[in-house]
Design an enzyme around this catalytic site. Structure first.
Site, PDB file in Angstrom:
ATOM      1  N   LYS A  72       9.318   7.379   4.179  1.00 60.90           N
ATOM      2  CA  LYS A  72       9.732   6.368   4.783  1.00 60.90           C
ATOM      3  C   LYS A  72      11.473   6.186   4.590  1.00 60.90           C
ATOM      4  O   LYS A  72      12.110   5.909   5.557  1.00 60.90           O
ATOM      5  CB  LYS A  72       9.102   5.171   3.975  1.00 60.90           C
ATOM      6  CG  LYS A  72       9.946   3.885   4.544  1.00 60.90           C
ATOM      7  CD  LYS A  72       9.264   3.098   5.728  1.00 60.90           C
ATOM      8  CE  LYS A  72       9.930   1.886   6.115  1.00 60.90           C
ATOM      9  NZ  LYS A  72      10.643   1.319   5.052  1.00 60.90           N
ATOM     10  N   GLN A  97      22.676  -1.801  -4.853  1.00 63.25           N
ATOM     11  CA  GLN A  97      22.673  -1.280  -3.370  1.00 63.25           C
ATOM     12  C   GLN A  97      22.271  -2.000  -2.259  1.00 63.25           C
ATOM     13  O   GLN A  97      22.169  -1.655  -1.081  1.00 63.25           O
ATOM     14  CB  GLN A  97      21.201  -0.218  -3.569  1.00 63.25           C
ATOM     15  CG  GLN A  97      19.955  -0.924  -3.746  1.00 63.25           C
ATOM     16  CD  GLN A  97      18.799  -0.110  -3.988  1.00 63.25           C
ATOM     17  OE1 GLN A  97      18.710   0.417  -4.883  1.00 63.25           O
ATOM     18  NE2 GLN A  97      17.917   0.130  -2.977  1.00 63.25           N
ATOM     19  N   GLN A 136      17.429   8.633   1.863  1.00 66.98           N
ATOM     20  CA  GLN A 136      17.451   8.401   0.383  1.00 66.98           C
ATOM     21  C   GLN A 136      16.769   9.500  -0.444  1.00 66.98           C
ATOM     22  O   GLN A 136      17.451  10.181  -1.382  1.00 66.98           O
ATOM     23  CB  GLN A 136      16.590   6.925   0.073  1.00 66.98           C
ATOM     24  CG  GLN A 136      16.351   6.885  -1.521  1.00 66.98           C
ATOM     25  CD  GLN A 136      15.646   5.412  -1.610  1.00 66.98           C
ATOM     26  OE1 GLN A 136      16.330   4.326  -1.118  1.00 66.98           O
ATOM     27  NE2 GLN A 136      14.702   5.384  -1.968  1.00 66.98           N
ATOM     28  N   GLU A 152       0.754  -1.174   0.096  1.00 70.20           N
ATOM     29  CA  GLU A 152       0.017  -0.132   0.048  1.00 70.20           C
ATOM     30  C   GLU A 152       0.937   1.322   0.027  1.00 70.20           C
ATOM     31  O   GLU A 152       0.387   2.252  -0.310  1.00 70.20           O
ATOM     32  CB  GLU A 152      -0.812  -0.036   1.221  1.00 70.20           C
ATOM     33  CG  GLU A 152      -1.993   0.728   1.387  1.00 70.20           C
ATOM     34  CD  GLU A 152      -2.826   0.666  -0.259  1.00 70.20           C
ATOM     35  OE1 GLU A 152      -3.405   2.006  -0.464  1.00 70.20           O
ATOM     36  OE2 GLU A 152      -3.222  -0.158  -0.503  1.00 70.20           O
ATOM     37  N   GLY A 153       2.130   1.133   0.556  1.00 65.39           N
ATOM     38  CA  GLY A 153       3.093   2.387   0.575  1.00 65.39           C
ATOM     39  C   GLY A 153       3.339   2.803  -0.979  1.00 65.39           C
ATOM     40  O   GLY A 153       3.244   3.813  -1.454  1.00 65.39           O
ATOM     41  N   HIS A 154       3.641   1.581  -1.878  1.00 70.06           N
ATOM     42  CA  HIS A 154       3.937   2.027  -3.348  1.00 70.06           C
ATOM     43  C   HIS A 154       2.660   2.664  -3.980  1.00 70.06           C
ATOM     44  O   HIS A 154       2.819   3.540  -4.711  1.00 70.06           O
ATOM     45  CB  HIS A 154       4.495   0.607  -3.843  1.00 70.06           C
ATOM     46  CG  HIS A 154       5.686  -0.002  -3.325  1.00 70.06           C
ATOM     47  ND1 HIS A 154       5.785  -1.243  -2.605  1.00 70.06           N
ATOM     48  CD2 HIS A 154       6.865   0.473  -3.180  1.00 70.06           C
ATOM     49  CE1 HIS A 154       6.881  -1.394  -2.465  1.00 70.06           C
ATOM     50  NE2 HIS A 154       7.779  -0.484  -2.608  1.00 70.06           N
TER      51      HIS A 154
HETATM   52  P1  AMP Z   1      11.296   0.532  -2.321  1.00 66.86           P
HETATM   53  O1  AMP Z   1      10.422  -0.690  -3.305  1.00 66.86           O
HETATM   54  O2  AMP Z   1      11.357  -0.224  -1.227  1.00 66.86           O
HETATM   55  O3  AMP Z   1      12.614   0.564  -3.161  1.00 66.86           O
HETATM   56  O4  AMP Z   1      10.420   1.485  -2.456  1.00 66.86           O
HETATM   57  C1  AMP Z   1       9.811   2.206  -3.332  1.00 66.86           C
HETATM   58  C2  AMP Z   1       9.478   3.455  -2.918  1.00 66.86           C
HETATM   59  O5  AMP Z   1       8.093   3.356  -2.203  1.00 66.86           O
HETATM   60  C3  AMP Z   1      10.449   4.479  -2.438  1.00 66.86           C
HETATM   61  O6  AMP Z   1      10.228   5.880  -2.654  1.00 66.86           O
HETATM   62  C4  AMP Z   1       9.974   4.150  -0.632  1.00 66.86           C
HETATM   63  O7  AMP Z   1      10.322   5.222  -0.010  1.00 66.86           O
HETATM   64  C5  AMP Z   1       8.556   4.084  -0.998  1.00 66.86           C
HETATM   65  N1  AMP Z   1       7.743   3.422   0.255  1.00 66.86           N
HETATM   66  C6  AMP Z   1       8.379   2.416   0.966  1.00 66.86           C
HETATM   67  N2  AMP Z   1       7.821   2.141   1.895  1.00 66.86           N
HETATM   68  C7  AMP Z   1       6.836   2.883   2.166  1.00 66.86           C
HETATM   69  C8  AMP Z   1       5.468   3.445   3.025  1.00 66.86           C
HETATM   70  N3  AMP Z   1       5.492   2.724   4.110  1.00 66.86           N
HETATM   71  N4  AMP Z   1       4.890   4.462   2.679  1.00 66.86           N
HETATM   72  C9  AMP Z   1       5.201   5.308   1.673  1.00 66.86           C
HETATM   73  N5  AMP Z   1       6.114   5.143   0.496  1.00 66.86           N
HETATM   74  C10 AMP Z   1       6.784   4.015   0.786  1.00 66.86           C
END
Ligand code: AMP
Length: 293
Positions: A149, A61, A153, A35-37
Protein backbone atom coordinates in the site's frame (compact mmCIF):
# COMPACT_ATOMS: atom_id res chain seq x y z
CA UNK A 1 1.52 -10.34 25.01
CA UNK A 2 4.17 -8.26 26.72
CA UNK A 3 3.88 -4.47 26.25
CA UNK A 4 7.25 -2.72 26.38
CA UNK A 5 7.74 1.05 26.73
CA UNK A 6 11.49 1.46 27.10
CA UNK A 7 14.37 1.05 24.65
CA UNK A 8 16.61 -0.78 27.13
CA UNK A 9 14.01 -3.45 28.00
CA UNK A 10 13.00 -3.91 24.35
CA UNK A 11 16.67 -4.43 23.39
CA UNK A 12 17.09 -6.95 26.18
CA UNK A 13 14.02 -8.96 25.11
CA UNK A 14 15.20 -8.79 21.46
CA UNK A 15 18.67 -10.03 22.37
CA UNK A 16 17.19 -12.84 24.45
CA UNK A 17 15.01 -13.95 21.49
CA UNK A 18 18.04 -14.05 19.23
CA UNK A 19 20.04 -15.94 21.86
CA UNK A 20 17.24 -18.53 21.97
CA UNK A 21 17.56 -18.93 18.18
CA UNK A 22 14.14 -17.53 17.43
CA UNK A 23 13.40 -16.17 13.97
CA UNK A 24 12.04 -12.73 14.79
CA UNK A 25 9.44 -11.05 12.56
CA UNK A 26 8.54 -7.39 13.08
CA UNK A 27 5.54 -5.31 11.97
CA UNK A 28 5.94 -1.56 12.58
CA UNK A 29 2.68 0.43 12.72
CA UNK A 30 1.25 3.76 13.80
CA UNK A 31 -1.75 2.07 15.46
CA UNK A 32 -5.45 2.38 14.55
CA UNK A 33 -5.04 -1.20 13.42
CA UNK A 34 -7.13 -2.70 10.63
CA UNK A 35 -7.17 -5.84 8.52
CA UNK A 36 -4.22 -4.55 6.45
CA UNK A 37 -1.99 -4.50 9.56
CA UNK A 38 -3.38 -7.88 10.64
CA UNK A 39 -2.50 -9.41 7.26
CA UNK A 40 1.15 -8.42 7.86
CA UNK A 41 1.01 -9.97 11.33
CA UNK A 42 -0.48 -13.20 9.95
CA UNK A 43 2.35 -13.45 7.47
CA UNK A 44 4.93 -12.75 10.17
CA UNK A 45 3.29 -15.41 12.34
CA UNK A 46 3.43 -17.95 9.51
CA UNK A 47 7.08 -17.28 8.69
CA UNK A 48 8.68 -16.51 12.07
CA UNK A 49 8.85 -18.11 15.49
CA UNK A 50 8.44 -14.80 17.39
CA UNK A 51 6.42 -11.80 16.26
CA UNK A 52 7.06 -8.29 17.52
CA UNK A 53 4.85 -5.33 16.61
CA UNK A 54 5.26 -1.65 17.34
CA UNK A 55 2.74 1.13 17.73
CA UNK A 56 4.41 4.51 17.42
CA UNK A 57 2.70 7.57 16.00
CA UNK A 58 5.88 9.10 14.65
CA UNK A 59 5.76 12.91 14.86
CA UNK A 60 8.74 13.48 12.54
CA UNK A 61 6.95 12.04 9.50
CA UNK A 62 4.04 14.49 9.74
CA UNK A 63 4.30 17.94 8.20
CA UNK A 64 3.25 21.03 10.21
CA UNK A 65 -0.12 21.18 8.41
CA UNK A 66 -0.79 17.44 8.47
CA UNK A 67 -3.04 15.29 10.62
CA UNK A 68 -0.81 14.24 13.58
CA UNK A 69 -3.12 15.72 16.22
CA UNK A 70 -6.28 14.15 14.79
CA UNK A 71 -4.75 10.82 13.69
CA UNK A 72 -6.97 8.05 15.18
CA UNK A 73 -5.66 6.69 18.49
CA UNK A 74 -7.26 3.38 19.49
CA UNK A 75 -4.65 1.82 21.76
CA UNK A 76 -6.95 -0.42 23.85
CA UNK A 77 -8.62 -2.06 20.85
CA UNK A 78 -5.26 -2.28 19.05
CA UNK A 79 -3.86 -4.27 21.99
CA UNK A 80 -6.84 -6.64 21.84
CA UNK A 81 -6.28 -7.18 18.09
CA UNK A 82 -2.57 -7.85 18.59
CA UNK A 83 -3.34 -10.34 21.38
CA UNK A 84 -5.79 -12.18 19.11
CA UNK A 85 -3.24 -12.19 16.28
CA UNK A 86 -0.77 -13.98 18.58
CA UNK A 87 1.82 -11.18 18.77
CA UNK A 88 4.49 -11.94 21.38
CA UNK A 89 5.72 -8.43 22.17
CA UNK A 90 4.31 -4.96 21.53
CA UNK A 91 6.81 -2.09 21.60
CA UNK A 92 4.85 1.10 22.26
CA UNK A 93 7.26 3.84 23.30
CA UNK A 94 6.40 7.42 24.15
CA UNK A 95 7.69 10.02 21.63
CA UNK A 96 10.09 11.32 24.34
CA UNK A 97 11.68 7.85 24.47
CA UNK A 98 12.36 7.85 20.74
CA UNK A 99 13.21 11.55 20.46
CA UNK A 100 14.78 12.62 23.78
CA UNK A 101 15.88 16.24 24.25
CA UNK A 102 18.87 17.00 22.02
CA UNK A 103 17.95 14.41 19.39
CA UNK A 104 19.63 15.53 16.15
CA UNK A 105 20.43 12.57 13.86
CA UNK A 106 18.26 11.92 10.79
CA UNK A 107 18.42 9.46 7.88
CA UNK A 108 17.83 10.72 4.34
CA UNK A 109 17.48 8.30 1.44
CA UNK A 110 18.36 10.60 -1.45
CA UNK A 111 16.62 10.59 -4.82
CA UNK A 112 13.84 8.13 -4.06
CA UNK A 113 12.57 10.32 -1.20
CA UNK A 114 12.21 13.45 -3.29
CA UNK A 115 9.51 12.34 -5.74
CA UNK A 116 5.77 11.64 -5.49
CA UNK A 117 4.90 11.33 -1.78
CA UNK A 118 8.16 13.09 -0.92
CA UNK A 119 7.32 16.04 -3.16
CA UNK A 120 3.81 16.40 -1.72
CA UNK A 121 4.95 15.77 1.86
CA UNK A 122 8.41 17.39 2.31
CA UNK A 123 10.40 15.72 5.11
CA UNK A 124 7.98 12.79 5.34
CA UNK A 125 10.42 10.08 4.27
CA UNK A 126 13.23 11.52 6.37
CA UNK A 127 10.98 10.98 9.37
CA UNK A 128 9.99 7.48 8.21
CA UNK A 129 13.57 6.33 7.48
CA UNK A 130 14.85 7.75 10.78
CA UNK A 131 12.22 6.06 12.94
CA UNK A 132 12.35 2.74 11.09
CA UNK A 133 16.15 2.58 11.38
CA UNK A 134 15.80 3.25 15.12
CA UNK A 135 13.07 0.61 15.45
CA UNK A 136 15.23 -1.94 13.58
CA UNK A 137 18.15 -1.19 15.91
CA UNK A 138 15.97 -1.57 19.00
CA UNK A 139 13.88 -4.59 17.93
CA UNK A 140 16.63 -6.36 15.93
CA UNK A 141 14.29 -8.40 13.72
CA UNK A 142 15.38 -10.94 11.10
CA UNK A 143 12.39 -10.02 8.93
CA UNK A 144 10.18 -6.92 8.73
CA UNK A 145 6.77 -7.07 7.06
CA UNK A 146 5.62 -3.96 5.19
CA UNK A 147 2.57 -3.21 3.06
CA UNK A 148 2.73 -2.57 -0.70
CA UNK A 149 0.00 0.00 0.00
CA UNK A 150 2.93 2.34 0.84
CA UNK A 151 5.00 1.22 -2.13
CA UNK A 152 7.41 4.16 -2.18
CA UNK A 153 8.00 3.88 1.56
CA UNK A 154 8.76 0.14 1.19
CA UNK A 155 11.22 0.86 -1.64
CA UNK A 156 12.96 3.60 0.36
CA UNK A 157 13.33 1.29 3.36
CA UNK A 158 14.74 -1.45 1.11
CA UNK A 159 17.26 1.06 -0.23
CA UNK A 160 18.18 2.13 3.30
CA UNK A 161 18.62 -1.49 4.45
CA UNK A 162 20.89 -2.20 1.52
CA UNK A 163 22.90 1.03 1.80
CA UNK A 164 23.43 0.72 5.57
CA UNK A 165 24.08 -3.07 5.52
CA UNK A 166 21.20 -3.77 7.89
CA UNK A 167 20.65 -7.37 8.97
CA UNK A 168 16.93 -7.30 8.30
CA UNK A 169 15.13 -8.70 5.29
CA UNK A 170 12.08 -6.74 4.17
CA UNK A 171 8.99 -8.61 3.01
CA UNK A 172 6.51 -6.56 0.98
CA UNK A 173 2.93 -7.80 1.42
CA UNK A 174 -0.24 -7.44 -0.68
CA UNK A 175 -2.75 -4.60 -0.25
CA UNK A 176 -5.84 -5.48 1.79
CA UNK A 177 -9.04 -3.91 0.48
CA UNK A 178 -12.67 -3.38 1.48
CA UNK A 179 -15.18 -5.44 -0.51
CA UNK A 180 -15.73 -2.45 -2.85
CA UNK A 181 -11.99 -2.14 -3.51
CA UNK A 182 -11.02 0.77 -1.24
CA UNK A 183 -7.57 0.04 0.22
CA UNK A 184 -7.76 -0.26 4.01
CA UNK A 185 -6.18 2.71 5.73
CA UNK A 186 -6.35 4.24 9.21
CA UNK A 187 -7.21 7.50 7.43
CA UNK A 188 -10.44 6.02 5.99
CA UNK A 189 -11.90 6.80 9.44
CA UNK A 190 -11.87 10.51 8.44
CA UNK A 191 -14.34 9.94 5.58
CA UNK A 192 -18.05 10.74 6.04
CA UNK A 193 -20.61 8.49 4.34
CA UNK A 194 -20.62 10.40 1.03
CA UNK A 195 -16.84 10.63 0.96
CA UNK A 196 -16.56 6.93 1.76
CA UNK A 197 -18.70 6.15 -1.32
CA UNK A 198 -16.63 8.57 -3.42
CA UNK A 199 -13.34 7.04 -2.21
CA UNK A 200 -13.90 3.85 -4.22
CA UNK A 201 -12.94 5.94 -7.26
CA UNK A 202 -9.24 5.31 -6.53
CA UNK A 203 -9.77 1.58 -7.00
CA UNK A 204 -12.07 2.09 -10.01
CA UNK A 205 -9.43 4.25 -11.69
CA UNK A 206 -6.67 1.67 -11.18
CA UNK A 207 -9.02 -1.09 -12.30
CA UNK A 208 -9.76 0.81 -15.53
CA UNK A 209 -6.01 1.11 -16.19
CA UNK A 210 -5.65 -2.65 -15.59
CA UNK A 211 -8.39 -3.34 -18.14
CA UNK A 212 -6.44 -1.31 -20.71
CA UNK A 213 -3.25 -3.18 -19.89
CA UNK A 214 -5.23 -6.41 -20.40
CA UNK A 215 -6.32 -5.11 -23.80
CA UNK A 216 -2.68 -4.58 -24.80
CA UNK A 217 -2.08 -0.89 -24.03
CA UNK A 218 1.54 -0.32 -22.98
CA UNK A 219 1.86 3.45 -23.38
CA UNK A 220 2.23 5.12 -19.96
CA UNK A 221 0.58 8.41 -21.00
CA UNK A 222 -2.52 6.55 -22.19
CA UNK A 223 -2.73 4.60 -18.93
CA UNK A 224 -2.22 7.79 -16.94
CA UNK A 225 -4.97 9.65 -18.77
CA UNK A 226 -7.40 6.73 -18.42
CA UNK A 227 -6.74 6.76 -14.67
CA UNK A 228 -7.20 10.55 -14.51
CA UNK A 229 -10.41 10.40 -16.57
CA UNK A 230 -12.04 8.00 -14.11
CA UNK A 231 -10.92 10.14 -11.14
CA UNK A 232 -12.24 13.29 -12.84
CA UNK A 233 -15.77 11.81 -12.92
CA UNK A 234 -15.91 11.92 -9.11
CA UNK A 235 -16.58 15.50 -8.03
CA UNK A 236 -15.37 14.93 -4.46
CA UNK A 237 -11.96 13.74 -5.73
CA UNK A 238 -9.02 16.13 -6.25
CA UNK A 239 -5.96 14.52 -7.78
CA UNK A 240 -2.57 15.19 -6.19
CA UNK A 241 -0.66 12.91 -8.60
CA UNK A 242 -1.08 9.98 -10.95
CA UNK A 243 2.26 8.56 -12.11
CA UNK A 244 3.48 5.50 -13.98
CA UNK A 245 6.93 4.67 -12.58
CA UNK A 246 9.60 1.99 -12.63
CA UNK A 247 9.11 -0.14 -9.49
CA UNK A 248 12.80 0.12 -8.53
CA UNK A 249 13.84 3.66 -9.36
CA UNK A 250 10.41 5.30 -9.05
CA UNK A 251 11.35 7.30 -12.17
CA UNK A 252 8.56 7.86 -14.71
CA UNK A 253 8.49 5.42 -17.63
CA UNK A 254 7.18 6.01 -21.15
CA UNK A 255 6.12 2.40 -21.73
CA UNK A 256 5.33 -0.50 -19.45
CA UNK A 257 6.21 -4.10 -20.22
CA UNK A 258 9.85 -4.97 -19.72
CA UNK A 259 10.23 -4.23 -15.97
CA UNK A 260 7.92 -4.17 -12.95
CA UNK A 261 6.05 -0.86 -12.96
CA UNK A 262 3.67 0.91 -10.59
CA UNK A 263 0.74 3.14 -11.33
CA UNK A 264 0.69 5.27 -8.18
CA UNK A 265 -1.93 7.76 -7.16
CA UNK A 266 -2.63 10.23 -4.39
CA UNK A 267 -6.08 11.79 -4.27
CA UNK A 268 -7.87 14.08 -1.85
CA UNK A 269 -11.42 13.04 -1.03
CA UNK A 270 -12.67 16.16 0.74
CA UNK A 271 -9.83 16.95 3.16
CA UNK A 272 -8.59 13.36 3.40
CA UNK A 273 -5.57 12.39 1.33
CA UNK A 274 -5.60 8.76 0.17
CA UNK A 275 -2.99 6.78 -1.76
CA UNK A 276 -3.24 3.56 -3.75
CA UNK A 277 -1.36 1.71 -6.45
CA UNK A 278 -1.27 -1.22 -8.82
CA UNK A 279 1.83 -3.27 -9.59
CA UNK A 280 2.26 -4.29 -13.25
CA UNK A 281 4.71 -7.12 -13.91
CA UNK A 282 5.53 -9.10 -17.04
CA UNK A 283 4.63 -12.77 -16.52
CA UNK A 284 7.82 -14.86 -16.76
CA UNK A 285 6.06 -17.54 -18.88
CA UNK A 286 3.65 -15.82 -21.25
CA UNK A 287 5.03 -12.26 -21.35
CA UNK A 288 1.48 -11.05 -20.53
CA UNK A 289 1.22 -8.35 -17.87
CA UNK A 290 0.11 -9.34 -14.38
CA UNK A 291 -1.81 -6.56 -12.61
CA UNK A 292 -1.75 -6.81 -8.82
CA UNK A 293 -4.25 -4.43 -7.29
P1 AMP B 1 0.75 2.51 9.18
O1 AMP B 1 0.17 2.13 10.51
O2 AMP B 1 -0.19 3.26 8.29
O3 AMP B 1 2.11 3.16 9.31
O4 AMP B 1 1.01 1.14 8.40
C1 AMP B 1 1.81 0.14 8.97
C2 AMP B 1 2.09 -0.89 7.91
O5 AMP B 1 0.86 -1.44 7.44
C3 AMP B 1 2.81 -0.32 6.68
O6 AMP B 1 3.81 -1.25 6.25
C4 AMP B 1 1.69 -0.21 5.68
O7 AMP B 1 2.13 -0.27 4.34
C5 AMP B 1 0.84 -1.41 6.03
N1 AMP B 1 -0.53 -1.24 5.51
C6 AMP B 1 -1.32 -0.17 5.63
N2 AMP B 1 -2.48 -0.35 4.97
C7 AMP B 1 -2.41 -1.59 4.41
C8 AMP B 1 -3.28 -2.35 3.60
N3 AMP B 1 -4.48 -1.90 3.20
N4 AMP B 1 -2.88 -3.59 3.19
C9 AMP B 1 -1.66 -4.06 3.58
N5 AMP B 1 -0.79 -3.38 4.34
C10 AMP B 1 -1.15 -2.15 4.76
Amino acid sequence: MEIIRTVSWMKQVAQQSRAENHVVGFVPTMGALHEGHLSLLRRAKAECSRVFASIFLNPTQFGPNEDLSKYPRTFESDVAKLETAGVDVLFAPDPKVIYPPGFSTYVTVEGLSERLEGRSRPGHFRGVATVVLKLFEIVQPHFAFLGRKDAQQARILQRMSLDLNLDVELQICAIMREPDGLALSSRNAYLDADERRAATVLYLALEAACREVGAGIRDALTLQSTTRDVLAKEKRARVDYVEVVDANSFEPVARIGSHPTYILLAVFIGKTRLIDNVLLEPSPDSGDMICSL
